[in-house]
Design a protein around this motif. Structure first.
Motif, PDB file in Angstrom:
ATOM      1  N   LYS A  34      88.451  15.715 -17.345  1.00 31.67           N
ATOM      2  CA  LYS A  34      87.254  15.717 -18.323  1.00 31.67           C
ATOM      3  C   LYS A  34      86.543  16.935 -18.501  1.00 31.67           C
ATOM      4  CE  LYS A  34      88.004  10.850 -18.279  1.00 31.67           C
ATOM      5  NZ  LYS A  34      89.188  11.018 -17.282  1.00 31.67           N
ATOM      6  N   GLN A  35      86.751  17.700 -17.513  1.00 30.57           N
ATOM      7  CA  GLN A  35      86.003  19.148 -17.869  1.00 30.57           C
ATOM      8  C   GLN A  35      86.533  20.223 -17.041  1.00 30.57           C
ATOM      9  OE1 GLN A  35      82.103  18.645 -16.366  1.00 30.57           O
ATOM     10  NE2 GLN A  35      82.539  18.378 -14.293  1.00 30.57           N
ATOM     11  N   GLY A  36      86.557  21.392 -17.239  1.00 31.11           N
ATOM     12  CA  GLY A  36      87.094  22.290 -16.650  1.00 31.11           C
ATOM     13  C   GLY A  36      86.168  23.160 -15.395  1.00 31.11           C
ATOM     14  N   PRO A  37      86.509  24.018 -14.697  1.00 33.60           N
ATOM     15  CA  PRO A  37      87.645  24.698 -14.635  1.00 33.60           C
ATOM     16  C   PRO A  37      88.899  23.820 -14.107  1.00 33.60           C
ATOM     17  CG  PRO A  37      86.510  25.392 -12.779  1.00 33.60           C
ATOM     18  CD  PRO A  37      85.573  24.655 -13.690  1.00 33.60           C
ATOM     19  N   HIS A  38      90.112  23.615 -15.069  1.00 35.53           N
ATOM     20  CA  HIS A  38      91.026  22.892 -14.556  1.00 35.53           C
ATOM     21  C   HIS A  38      92.284  23.566 -15.020  1.00 35.53           C
ATOM     22  CE1 HIS A  38      92.220  18.901 -12.758  1.00 35.53           C
ATOM     23  NE2 HIS A  38      93.461  19.221 -13.349  1.00 35.53           N
ATOM     24  N   VAL A  39      93.355  23.258 -14.585  1.00 32.84           N
ATOM     25  CA  VAL A  39      94.691  23.964 -15.179  1.00 32.84           C
ATOM     26  C   VAL A  39      95.977  22.666 -15.433  1.00 32.84           C
ATOM     27  CG1 VAL A  39      96.987  25.156 -14.536  1.00 32.84           C
ATOM     28  CG2 VAL A  39      94.661  25.905 -14.052  1.00 32.84           C
ATOM     29  N   ILE A  40      96.505  22.512 -16.548  1.00 33.97           N
ATOM     30  CA  ILE A  40      97.393  21.611 -17.055  1.00 33.97           C
ATOM     31  C   ILE A  40      98.673  22.444 -16.945  1.00 33.97           C
ATOM     32  CG2 ILE A  40      98.466  20.188 -18.823  1.00 33.97           C
ATOM     33  CD1 ILE A  40      95.928  19.284 -17.704  1.00 33.97           C
ATOM     34  N   ILE A  41      99.644  21.882 -16.116  1.00 33.92           N
ATOM     35  CA  ILE A  41     101.087  22.474 -16.148  1.00 33.92           C
ATOM     36  C   ILE A  41     102.078  21.515 -16.673  1.00 33.92           C
ATOM     37  CG2 ILE A  41     100.749  23.976 -14.307  1.00 33.92           C
ATOM     38  CD1 ILE A  41     102.104  21.897 -12.562  1.00 33.92           C
ATOM     39  N   ALA A  42     103.002  21.850 -17.489  1.00 32.47           N
ATOM     40  CA  ALA A  42     104.043  20.853 -18.241  1.00 32.47           C
ATOM     41  C   ALA A  42     105.382  21.434 -18.395  1.00 32.47           C
ATOM     42  CB  ALA A  42     103.396  20.479 -19.583  1.00 32.47           C
ATOM     43  N   ASN A  43     106.198  20.757 -18.577  1.00 36.92           N
ATOM     44  CA  ASN A  43     107.805  21.307 -18.645  1.00 36.92           C
ATOM     45  C   ASN A  43     107.818  21.764 -20.192  1.00 36.92           C
ATOM     46  OD1 ASN A  43     107.482  18.429 -19.205  1.00 36.92           O
ATOM     47  ND2 ASN A  43     109.416  18.620 -20.028  1.00 36.92           N
ATOM     48  N   HIS A  44     108.577  22.490 -20.365  1.00 32.83           N
ATOM     49  CA  HIS A  44     108.720  23.343 -21.932  1.00 32.83           C
ATOM     50  C   HIS A  44     109.947  23.461 -22.515  1.00 32.83           C
ATOM     51  CE1 HIS A  44     106.815  25.851 -24.754  1.00 32.83           C
ATOM     52  NE2 HIS A  44     107.061  26.890 -24.344  1.00 32.83           N
ATOM     53  N   ALA A 111      89.025  32.965 -17.584  1.00 31.22           N
ATOM     54  CA  ALA A 111      88.558  31.690 -18.503  1.00 31.22           C
ATOM     55  C   ALA A 111      88.286  30.519 -17.577  1.00 31.22           C
ATOM     56  CB  ALA A 111      90.035  31.384 -19.464  1.00 31.22           C
ATOM     57  N   LEU A 112      88.815  30.483 -16.455  1.00 26.31           N
ATOM     58  CA  LEU A 112      88.719  29.240 -15.420  1.00 26.31           C
ATOM     59  C   LEU A 112      87.167  29.600 -15.172  1.00 26.31           C
ATOM     60  CD1 LEU A 112      91.875  29.371 -13.404  1.00 26.31           C
ATOM     61  CD2 LEU A 112      91.031  27.425 -14.858  1.00 26.31           C
ATOM     62  N   LYS A 113      86.766  30.799 -14.784  1.00 26.02           N
ATOM     63  CA  LYS A 113      85.359  31.046 -14.207  1.00 26.02           C
ATOM     64  C   LYS A 113      84.308  30.462 -15.337  1.00 26.02           C
ATOM     65  CE  LYS A 113      86.090  34.736 -11.154  1.00 26.02           C
ATOM     66  NZ  LYS A 113      86.093  36.230 -10.967  1.00 26.02           N
ATOM     67  N   ALA A 114      84.761  30.521 -16.831  1.00 31.92           N
ATOM     68  CA  ALA A 114      84.042  30.116 -17.750  1.00 31.92           C
ATOM     69  C   ALA A 114      84.045  28.737 -17.977  1.00 31.92           C
ATOM     70  CB  ALA A 114      84.339  30.847 -18.861  1.00 31.92           C
ATOM     71  N   GLY A 115      84.847  27.947 -17.188  1.00 29.27           N
ATOM     72  CA  GLY A 115      85.045  26.333 -17.208  1.00 29.27           C
ATOM     73  C   GLY A 115      86.032  26.087 -18.245  1.00 29.27           C
ATOM     74  N   ASP A 116      86.998  26.706 -18.575  1.00 26.24           N
ATOM     75  CA  ASP A 116      88.113  26.329 -19.515  1.00 26.24           C
ATOM     76  C   ASP A 116      89.131  25.603 -18.792  1.00 26.24           C
ATOM     77  OD1 ASP A 116      87.016  27.700 -21.530  1.00 26.24           O
ATOM     78  OD2 ASP A 116      88.016  29.389 -21.550  1.00 26.24           O
ATOM     79  N   ILE A 117      90.088  24.944 -19.733  1.00 26.84           N
ATOM     80  CA  ILE A 117      91.032  24.031 -19.205  1.00 26.84           C
ATOM     81  C   ILE A 117      92.350  24.918 -19.776  1.00 26.84           C
ATOM     82  CG2 ILE A 117      92.364  21.823 -19.315  1.00 26.84           C
ATOM     83  CD1 ILE A 117      89.669  20.511 -19.820  1.00 26.84           C
TER      84      ILE A 117
END
Length: 217
Positions: A34-44, A111-117
């Motif tokens: 619902k908010q960052g900081p967070h990381v999404i990982i996915a297959n490509h 970017a994570l420190k700034a609260g990004d996903i």
């Protein structure tokens, strides 16, 4: 200005294209952060992967969702660079070997420190449709000093056939997106990568439709 350009582009072009031409079956959408900081990982498997993942987020969050992408491709010409920086708002990563690991990860950590996903594809490059390559440990090294930041695995299925690598023609088809539970880098690299592999095996089992080409996934 960039924020509204991003939102309008997804509202008027990207999301209608995905809904009308592709069609998505999304499993466990509520597990998305619902908010960052967070990381999404996915297959490509396709350039659609990034657009689909970003389209899953509400407009109010979209300006905080930033794909990590290869600079040598996404900044390779003027028009693609404009789209990548102004609409996708990528974090460019240089893969030519000229930078040390800590420098490659510095912009992501900022970017994570700034609260990004962040959206990352740990395989490193697009593989064959509906198959997975071994995932690299870069995400673990990025987060091992901040293990409180969650990593959400997302399995994408069918996009590699809707727009395969090297093709420019979009083929209409239904695709699956399965969202897993968060994983944390509060363990060894081997333990973390083992948890990632297990998560993708479980997500594969949740998806429905045609069989994967790679039965070893």
């Amino acid at each position: 200005m960039k924020r509204w350009l991003k939102i309008l582009s997804f509202m008027l072009v990207v999301r209608p294209l995905i809904i009308i031409v592709i069609g998505l079956n999304v499993y466990q959408r509520e597990r998305l952060p619902k908010q960052g900081p967070h990381v999404i990982i996915a297959n490509h498997n396709s350039h659609l992967d990034t657009l689909v993942l970003m389209s899953l987020f509400p407009w109010s969050q979209l300006h905080r969702v930033r794909p990590v992408a290869a600079a040598d491709y996404f900044l390779s010409n003027r028009w693609l660079a404009w789209f990548s920086t102004n609409v996708l708002d990528i974090i460019p990563v240089h893969r030519d070997g000229s930078a040390e690991r800590k420098d490659l990860l510095a912009d992501c950590q900022t970017a994570l420190k700034a609260g990004d996903i962040l959206i990352l594809f740990p395989e490193g490059s697009r593989g064959k449709p509906e198959s997975m390559q071994p995932m690299k440990k870069g995400v673990y090294h990025m987060l091992k000093e901040t293990p409180e930041i969650g990593v959400t695995p997302v399995l994408l299925r069918g996009l590699g056939r809707a727009l395969p690598k090297g093709e420019a023609l979009l083929v209409p088809r239904n695709c699956d997106v399965a969202v897993g539970d968060s994983i944390y880098a509060d363990q060894t690299a081997e333990g973390f990568m083992g948890a990632v592999d297990e998560a993708f095996v479980e997500l594969k089992a949740q998806c429905q439709g045609s069989a994967w080409l790679d039965e070893g996934l």
